[in-house]
Scaffold this motif. Structure first.
Motif, PDB file in Angstrom:
ATOM      1  N   ALA A 101       0.831  -1.203   0.000  1.00  0.00           N
ATOM      2  CA  ALA A 101       0.000   0.000   0.000  1.00  0.00           C
ATOM      3  C   ALA A 101       0.863   1.250   0.000  1.00  0.00           C
ATOM      4  O   ALA A 101       0.586   2.208  -0.720  1.00  0.00           O
ATOM      5  N   GLU A 102       1.929   1.251   0.788  1.00  0.00           N
ATOM      6  CA  GLU A 102       2.833   2.404   0.836  1.00  0.00           C
ATOM      7  C   GLU A 102       3.534   2.584  -0.509  1.00  0.00           C
ATOM      8  O   GLU A 102       3.667   3.695  -1.009  1.00  0.00           O
ATOM      9  N   ALA A 103       3.986   1.491  -1.107  1.00  0.00           N
ATOM     10  CA  ALA A 103       4.655   1.557  -2.410  1.00  0.00           C
ATOM     11  C   ALA A 103       3.691   2.064  -3.468  1.00  0.00           C
ATOM     12  O   ALA A 103       4.067   2.870  -4.324  1.00  0.00           O
ATOM     13  N   ASP A 104       2.430   1.617  -3.422  1.00  0.00           N
ATOM     14  CA  ASP A 104       1.432   2.074  -4.389  1.00  0.00           C
ATOM     15  C   ASP A 104       1.184   3.568  -4.238  1.00  0.00           C
ATOM     16  O   ASP A 104       1.020   4.284  -5.228  1.00  0.00           O
ATOM     17  N   SER A 105       1.156   4.062  -2.994  1.00  0.00           N
ATOM     18  CA  SER A 105       0.947   5.479  -2.744  1.00  0.00           C
ATOM     19  C   SER A 105       2.099   6.309  -3.316  1.00  0.00           C
ATOM     20  O   SER A 105       1.880   7.344  -3.949  1.00  0.00           O
ATOM     21  N   GLU A 106       3.337   5.846  -3.101  1.00  0.00           N
ATOM     22  CA  GLU A 106       4.497   6.546  -3.655  1.00  0.00           C
ATOM     23  C   GLU A 106       4.475   6.507  -5.178  1.00  0.00           C
ATOM     24  O   GLU A 106       4.835   7.480  -5.839  1.00  0.00           O
ATOM     25  N   ASP A 107       4.042   5.372  -5.741  1.00  0.00           N
ATOM     26  CA  ASP A 107       3.944   5.219  -7.189  1.00  0.00           C
ATOM     27  C   ASP A 107       2.950   6.231  -7.752  1.00  0.00           C
ATOM     28  O   ASP A 107       3.230   6.915  -8.738  1.00  0.00           O
ATOM     29  N   GLU A 108       1.782   6.354  -7.122  1.00  0.00           N
ATOM     30  CA  GLU A 108       0.766   7.298  -7.575  1.00  0.00           C
ATOM     31  C   GLU A 108       1.266   8.735  -7.479  1.00  0.00           C
ATOM     32  O   GLU A 108       1.007   9.548  -8.358  1.00  0.00           O
ATOM     33  N   MET A 109       2.000   9.049  -6.418  1.00  0.00           N
ATOM     34  CA  MET A 109       2.544  10.395  -6.245  1.00  0.00           C
ATOM     35  C   MET A 109       3.553  10.702  -7.355  1.00  0.00           C
ATOM     36  O   MET A 109       3.533  11.786  -7.932  1.00  0.00           O
ATOM     37  N   GLY A 110       4.415   9.741  -7.660  1.00  0.00           N
ATOM     38  CA  GLY A 110       5.387   9.926  -8.739  1.00  0.00           C
ATOM     39  C   GLY A 110       4.708  10.167 -10.072  1.00  0.00           C
ATOM     40  O   GLY A 110       5.111  11.047 -10.843  1.00  0.00           O
ATOM     41  N   LEU A 111       3.653   9.408 -10.351  1.00  0.00           N
ATOM     42  CA  LEU A 111       2.918   9.597 -11.606  1.00  0.00           C
ATOM     43  C   LEU A 111       2.231  10.954 -11.649  1.00  0.00           C
ATOM     44  O   LEU A 111       2.170  11.589 -12.698  1.00  0.00           O
ATOM     45  N   VAL A 118       3.319  13.714 -10.190  1.00  0.00           N
ATOM     46  CA  VAL A 118       4.373  14.704 -10.445  1.00  0.00           C
ATOM     47  C   VAL A 118       4.727  14.724 -11.931  1.00  0.00           C
ATOM     48  O   VAL A 118       4.826  15.792 -12.550  1.00  0.00           O
ATOM     49  N   ILE A 119       4.889  13.551 -12.516  1.00  0.00           N
ATOM     50  CA  ILE A 119       5.225  13.467 -13.943  1.00  0.00           C
ATOM     51  C   ILE A 119       4.120  14.086 -14.787  1.00  0.00           C
ATOM     52  O   ILE A 119       4.390  14.865 -15.705  1.00  0.00           O
ATOM     53  N   SER A 120       2.868  13.790 -14.462  1.00  0.00           N
ATOM     54  CA  SER A 120       1.737  14.346 -15.210  1.00  0.00           C
ATOM     55  C   SER A 120       1.689  15.867 -15.099  1.00  0.00           C
ATOM     56  O   SER A 120       1.262  16.542 -16.037  1.00  0.00           O
ATOM     57  N   VAL A 139       4.649  17.070 -17.588  1.00  0.00           N
ATOM     58  CA  VAL A 139       4.601  16.712 -19.010  1.00  0.00           C
ATOM     59  C   VAL A 139       3.158  16.740 -19.493  1.00  0.00           C
ATOM     60  O   VAL A 139       2.295  16.084 -18.900  1.00  0.00           O
ATOM     61  N   ASP A 140       2.903  17.477 -20.578  1.00  0.00           N
ATOM     62  CA  ASP A 140       1.554  17.540 -21.125  1.00  0.00           C
ATOM     63  C   ASP A 140       1.140  16.235 -21.789  1.00  0.00           C
ATOM     64  O   ASP A 140      -0.016  15.839 -21.718  1.00  0.00           O
ATOM     65  N   ASP A 141       2.064  15.570 -22.458  1.00  0.00           N
ATOM     66  CA  ASP A 141       1.761  14.349 -23.203  1.00  0.00           C
ATOM     67  C   ASP A 141       2.468  13.174 -22.539  1.00  0.00           C
ATOM     68  O   ASP A 141       3.642  12.916 -22.792  1.00  0.00           O
ATOM     69  N   VAL A 142       1.761  12.481 -21.647  1.00  0.00           N
ATOM     70  CA  VAL A 142       2.340  11.344 -20.932  1.00  0.00           C
ATOM     71  C   VAL A 142       1.385  10.159 -20.987  1.00  0.00           C
ATOM     72  O   VAL A 142       0.172  10.332 -20.904  1.00  0.00           O
ATOM     73  N   GLU A 143       1.944   8.971 -21.194  1.00  0.00           N
ATOM     74  CA  GLU A 143       1.172   7.730 -21.213  1.00  0.00           C
ATOM     75  C   GLU A 143       1.829   6.745 -20.262  1.00  0.00           C
ATOM     76  O   GLU A 143       3.053   6.666 -20.195  1.00  0.00           O
ATOM     77  N   ILE A 149       6.576   4.340 -18.894  1.00  0.00           N
ATOM     78  CA  ILE A 149       6.059   5.705 -18.891  1.00  0.00           C
ATOM     79  C   ILE A 149       6.616   6.362 -20.142  1.00  0.00           C
ATOM     80  O   ILE A 149       7.832   6.438 -20.324  1.00  0.00           O
ATOM     81  N   ARG A 150       5.720   6.822 -21.027  1.00  0.00           N
ATOM     82  CA  ARG A 150       6.133   7.471 -22.275  1.00  0.00           C
ATOM     83  C   ARG A 150       5.782   8.948 -22.183  1.00  0.00           C
ATOM     84  O   ARG A 150       4.626   9.310 -21.994  1.00  0.00           O
TER      85      ARG A 150
END
Length: 147
Positions: free
Chosen positions: A103-113, A115-117, A120-124, A134-135
């Protein structure tokens, strides 16, 4: 369509190298100078996320970073090697399985995504046979139409 590919072991100290290479290749590809800091930050976040996933799931495969220069765009793909749940590797104790700290790793993963979003305007975010990717894509100077 020149492409540069980096592969590195999941060690945090390699993230800086990936950021520097990404910025240099983006500059050469014609990405606007004002955007290069965003490129560096986004690549650093994506690589840090991949390193964290590799380390928390004991993935031995290297982190991959593919930088592609196209006619009007520059893209970076950061591969994390984490297979999707439901794949053969998602059994308990295998990469992608559930266990303590997930659960903690998933939370950090979501936070990282997130930040990236924001950078970056165009992220997949894609999941394939080789793991997650992550493109991120930025326009190059040749994509800008002058009035």
């Amino acid at each position: 369509m020149p492409t540069v590919e980096l592969r590195f072991s999941a060690q945090p100290e390699h993230v800086r190298t990936a950021r520097l290479v990404a910025a240099a290749v983006a500059r050469r590809a014609g990405v606007d100078e004002a955007v290069l800091d965003e490129v560096r930050l986004a690549v650093g976040e994506a690589c840090s996320r991949a390193v964290g996933l590799h380390r928390s799931h004991d993935i031995a495969a290297p982190v991959t970073v593919v930088l592609t220069e196209e006619e009007k765009a520059f893209s970076i793909e950061v591969g994390d090697g984490l297979l999707a749940p439901g794949s053969d590797a998602s059994q308990p104790g295998a990469p992608g399985g559930t266990g303590p700290g997930e659960a903690e790793a998933d939370s950090e993963d979501e936070m990282g995504l997130a930040v990236i979003s924001g950078l970056v305007d165009d992220v997949e975010v894609l999941t394939g046979a080789e793991g997650g990717v992550i493109r991120m894509t930025w326009p190059t100077a040749s994509a800008v139409v002058l009035p």
